[in-house]
Design an enzyme around this catalytic site. Structure first.
Site, mmCIF file in Angstrom:
data_model
loop_
_atom_site.group_PDB
_atom_site.id
_atom_site.type_symbol
_atom_site.label_atom_id
_atom_site.label_comp_id
_atom_site.label_asym_id
_atom_site.label_seq_id
_atom_site.Cartn_x
_atom_site.Cartn_y
_atom_site.Cartn_z
ATOM 1 N N GLY A 1 -7.750 -2.251 -3.027
ATOM 2 C CA GLY A 1 -6.836 -3.063 -3.833
ATOM 3 C C GLY A 1 -7.500 -4.320 -4.357
ATOM 4 O O GLY A 1 -7.250 -4.739 -5.499
ATOM 5 N N GLU B 1 0.816 -1.216 0.000
ATOM 6 C CA GLU B 1 0.000 0.000 0.000
ATOM 7 C C GLU B 1 0.854 1.272 0.000
ATOM 8 O O GLU B 1 1.936 1.319 0.619
ATOM 9 C CB GLU B 1 -0.921 0.031 1.227
ATOM 10 C CG GLU B 1 -2.101 -0.899 1.146
ATOM 11 C CD GLU B 1 -3.180 -0.539 2.156
ATOM 12 O OE1 GLU B 1 -3.252 0.646 2.537
ATOM 13 O OE2 GLU B 1 -3.941 -1.437 2.544
HETATM 14 N N1 API Z 1 -2.970 3.028 1.361
HETATM 15 C C1 API Z 1 -4.163 3.448 0.598
HETATM 16 C C2 API Z 1 -5.303 3.860 1.561
HETATM 17 C C3 API Z 1 -5.873 2.661 2.304
HETATM 18 C C4 API Z 1 -6.423 1.644 1.359
HETATM 19 C C5 API Z 1 -6.683 0.262 1.966
HETATM 20 N N2 API Z 1 -6.364 0.100 3.351
HETATM 21 C C6 API Z 1 -8.108 -0.184 1.665
HETATM 22 O O1 API Z 1 -8.674 -0.974 2.425
HETATM 23 O O2 API Z 1 -8.641 0.235 0.600
HETATM 24 C C7 API Z 1 -3.795 4.674 -0.241
HETATM 25 O O3 API Z 1 -2.853 5.375 0.128
HETATM 26 O O4 API Z 1 -4.488 4.896 -1.247
#
Ligand code: API
Length: 283
Positions: free
Chosen positions: A225, A213
């Site tokens: 994701g 991430e």
């Molecule tokens: N690290 C991701 C945000 C959290 C996404 C992930 N934890 C989810 O469940 O969608 C970003 O910077 O876009």
């Protein structure tokens, strides 16, 4: 300052959830980094902040900060934990909730079995929206879908509100997630960086997925994701429209009917949302 919070997790992606419906949210990036630190603070992948909605069309607003203190556009696993939180804390009597994030309105439903289904909105492929700058890159078309050469891999690029670059690998367990993941995250073709997905197709209705991430590094699960990987898999012709996604932290179900003429329908994600503990911390 003394902060009350609830620790939660959705398929092992873990969060510190803060109720800012009664008092304004006022943590500094340094305080959020401390809160997210697994040794000097509580520890989490993201911090979720729940605020009243200023718009009558939504029940709440929900802000997401990576554990670096950077605010981001979307968090799928977090959206499910948001619903569990507002129901458990009697902030609403509803089980079907509209919530606004930075750039999209989500519709969420708490199921009778405790899982949460989230209408994650439609995927976006326009490069400017990701943003993705393919300057100098030549894509390979697979089933009419562009796969782009990034750091020696072929990635499908898609936004679920936040940017994703997803590649197909033979085996997620041996995939170079921890070495290639940061190189893709910081690749110059992604001006605001990117979440790097590694997808193993087990069947047309089942994949295994690991995600490095943006900011947080590899998490046990990434909801946006999982949506991005299934969307790329469907457009590349590798997957059917309903897919079980095996992550290291648990199972997510993703459904997407696709679309045509550039108009795409919403992605539906169903998965768990669990409270771990309530706590207070001096920041
Ligand atoms: N690290 C991701 C945000 C959290 C996404 C992930 N934890 C989810 O469940 O969608 C970003 O910077 O876009």
């Amino acid at each position: 300052m003394r902060l009350r919070f609830t620790k939660m997790q959705g398929a092992g992606n873990d969060f510190v959830v803060i109720d800012a419906t009664k008092q304004p949210f006022s943590l500094t990036p340094e305080q959020m980094r401390r809160l997210g630190d697994r040794r000097f603070g509580v520890g989490c992948d993201q911090i979720l902040v729940i605020e009243p909605s200023a718009d009558s069309g939504a029940d709440f607003r929900y802000r997401i900060f990576n554990n670096t203190g950077d605010e981001v556009e979307h968090c799928g696993n977090g959206a499910r934990c948001f619903v569990r939180f507002v129901v458990d804390h009697q902030l609403t009597g509803k089980r079907e909730i509209h919530v606004d994030t930075m750039n999209r309105r989500l519709f969420l439903k708490l199921q009778d079995d405790g899982r949460v289904t989230v209408d994650m909105g439609a995927p976006v492929f326009e490069h400017a929206a990701l943003p993705f700058d393919p300057e100098g890159l030549q894509p390979r078309l697979v089933n009419g879908f562009e796969l782009w050469p990034v750091d020696g891999a072929e990635v499908g690029v898609v936004s679920m509100g936040n940017p994703h670059a997803v590649q197909r690998v033979d085996d997620v367990e041996t995939a170079p997630v921890l070495t290639q993941g940061p190189r893709i995250e910081h690749h110059p073709s992604f001006p605001r960086r990117v979440n790097a997905g590694f997808m193993q197709v087990l069947a047309r209705d089942r994949i295994a997925l690991r995600v490095f991430e943006r900011d947080a590094g590899e998490t046990l699960a990434c909801g946006t994701g999982a949506c991005a990987a299934v969307v790329v898999g469907i457009r590349a012709g590798w997957l059917d429209n309903a897919v079980e996604v095996q992550t290291r932290g648990g199972l997510l179900r993703i459904e997407w009917a696709g679309g045509d003429n550039g108009r795409f329908g919403p992605v539906l994600m169903t998965g768990p949302a669990t409270k771990v503990f309530d706590g207070e911390i001096e920041l």
